[in-house]
Design an enzyme around this catalytic site. Structure first.
Site, PDB file in Angstrom:
ATOM      1  N   LYS A  72       1.000  -1.432  -0.025  1.00 47.91           N
ATOM      2  CA  LYS A  72      -0.023   0.155  -0.108  1.00 47.91           C
ATOM      3  C   LYS A  72       0.982   1.241   0.160  1.00 47.91           C
ATOM      4  CE  LYS A  72      -4.046   1.708   2.518  1.00 47.91           C
ATOM      5  NZ  LYS A  72      -4.899   1.572   3.816  1.00 47.91           N
ATOM      6  N   SER A 147      -9.601   1.708   2.765  1.00 42.63           N
ATOM      7  CA  SER A 147      -8.899   2.422   2.069  1.00 42.63           C
ATOM      8  C   SER A 147      -7.755   1.730   1.207  1.00 42.63           C
ATOM      9  CB  SER A 147      -8.273   3.550   2.923  1.00 42.63           C
ATOM     10  OG  SER A 147      -7.279   2.895   3.962  1.00 42.63           O
ATOM     11  N   SER A 171     -10.488  -0.894   6.646  1.00 47.98           N
ATOM     12  CA  SER A 171      -9.860  -0.709   5.356  1.00 47.98           C
ATOM     13  C   SER A 171      -8.869  -1.703   4.704  1.00 47.98           C
ATOM     14  CB  SER A 171      -8.691   0.605   5.494  1.00 47.98           C
ATOM     15  OG  SER A 171      -9.242   1.597   5.981  1.00 47.98           O
TER      16      SER A 171
END
Length: 470
Positions: A72, A147, A171
């Site tokens: 990420k 996210s 997330s």
């Protein structure tokens, strides 16, 4: 291929790490129109070549030999960009490597690139990002969740076999549900946060996103453990989670939360699963967590408060982008933060400043902390009568891009995932059914602190034996 298959084939010299990498790079070229991957690192073939050289020398190989892994965009790898999907950090280069990435590299993984995400991990759709919105791997008109939407969509589309995400309020689990993959938020403190850009430090955790439960268990076994660079990490021994998958799940006691059943929009698929478990030797018990509905408001007090503090370091002077044509320091701060932060980040900074202000600190922040302790005790009490708790990961299938205009409506999408972060307990999302649009629905499995073994045991059993949605 699954992670375990890649490792077996690389170690047995059936395939080269460079060939594995070449395959996935080709898949990225074909499939990344969904914008899940924002950068492929330029040294990936060098990484793969070193692994092949180790194979040829018959050197000892790591547990992830030749496996390409996506990280990420808020996780550091020295010398590589880490923008947190924000204009403020668009050109920021990491000065050191995070503990989780170091652990992957030590096991001979290949860090292939960066995944798209919501700016500063604040979002549930991966629409608010400097890299441009990301799309669901299974339906391009829908969001991938957030996210960690890029991480989940990349795994679901087959562009990578696995990825890392972060989870502050769901997330990892929510995008895993929307894309039909497996994602876990470990116990708070199980995995180091060193080298991960902070959102809310008392809630954030790093976790793996994979195609199946056993791959997930393997990754978490590697990522877990105490880290001297992160004082919040726990010193407890890390079990072999893959072995946990192989244990017989019959005899487990599984809890259904009374208060969650009351707010589920549609329970047909969930009820079918419960019936299946009952008919196959798993005891179902009803448990009560009276204040579970308060997790959402508690989260949206505590998380913005911590975010406000953590984002204070980004002011246009040190590590973030500086606004031009400023007369003095005050103007640098004001213009840089105005230009650098997106609307959702600004919204949460304002929320955080409000609940921390002198007139409202006791009324909001202190009260939220007290309720958090109550919720932790209620979960602890519930786990005295069951080994695991199950509930949906989300209300339903992935929603359409642009569907939520009101941010509060978007926040409600996290209602089932946030409790694990508030309580500091582990929770996984696995695909278990399909909704009315034939898109995946996720099942969430919770366990008490440091009981990830029970989660993997039940998750693997359901994955292997429950057939609805396959």
């Amino acid at each position: 291929m699954k992670v375990r298959e890649i490792v077996d084939k690389v170690k047995s010299k059936q395939i080269k790490a460079q060939d594995v990498l070449a395959y996935y790079l080709e898949e990225i070229k074909k499939k990344n129109s969904i914008n899940a991957i924002v950068e492929v690192f330029d040294d990936v073939f060098e990484q793969a070549k070193k692994i092949d050289e180790k194979v040829n020398r018959d050197d000892k190989l790591g547990k992830l030999a030749g496996v390409p892994i996506l990280i990420k965009d808020n996780i550091f790898l020295e010398g590589k960009k880490a923008s947190c999907a924000s204009f403020f950090l668009k050109d920021y280069t990491a000065q050191y490597t995070s503990t989780v990435v170091k652990k992957l590299l030590d096991e001979d993984a290949i860090i292939i690139g960066r995944a798209n995400m919501d700016e500063f991990a604040m979002g549930s759709s991966t629409e608010k990002t400097v890299h441009g919105l990301c799309r669901n791997a299974l339906d391009k008109d829908r969001v991938p969740g957030g996210s960690s939407g890029g991480s989940a969509a990349a795994v679901a589309s087959g562009m990578v076999p696995c990825a890392l995400g972060t989870d502050t309020g769901g997330s990892i689990r929510q995008p895993s549900s929307y894309n039909g993959v497996v994602g876990i938020k470990p116990t708070y403190g199980r995995v180091s946060r060193y080298g991960v850009i902070a959102f809310a430090s008392s809630l954030d955790q790093v976790g793996p996103i994979t195609q199946d439960v056993e791959d997930n268990a393997l990754l978490l076994s590697i990522l877990s453990g105490q880290d001297n660079n992160d004082d919040t990490t726990l010193s407890n021994n890390v079990p072999n989670y893959v072995e946990s998958c192989e244990k017989d799940a019959k005899g487990l006691r599984v809890g259904i939360v009374k208060q969650v059943k009351e707010i589920m929009k549609e329970s047909t698929h969930f009820d079918k699963l419960v019936t299946f478990l009952k008919n196959n030797g798993i005891e179902i018990v009803e448990v009560e967590i009276p204040n579970i509905k308060l997790c959402l408001p508690v989260y949206y007090i505590l998380a913005p408060a911590e975010a406000t503090s953590n984002l204070g370091r980004f002011e246009g002077i040190r590590c973030s982008r500086r606004a031009e044509n400023c007369k003095d320091v005050n103007e640098i701060y004001k213009k840089s933060r105005t230009q650098g932060f997106g609307d959702e980040v600004k919204r949460r900074i304002m929320l955080g400043n409000f609940v921390l202000s002198s007139g409202y600190f006791d009324a909001y922040y202190n009260k939220a902390k007290k309720i958090q302790q109550m919720i932790k005790k209620e979960f602890s009490s519930a786990f005295k009568s069951c080994d695991a708790i199950i509930m949906p990961t989300t209300y339903g299938e992935a929603f359409k891009i642009g569907e939520f205009k009101n941010p509060v409506d978007m926040y409600m999408e996290d209602i089932f995932t946030i409790p694990a972060n508030i309580a500091g307990i582990p929770a996984i999302s696995i695909p278990y059914a399909c909704g009315e649009n034939k898109l995946p629905l996720g099942l969430q499995i919770f366990a008490d602190k440091l009981q990830e073994e029970k989660i993997y045991n039940l998750a693997n059993y359901i994955e292997k034996n429950y057939t609805e949605g396959k």
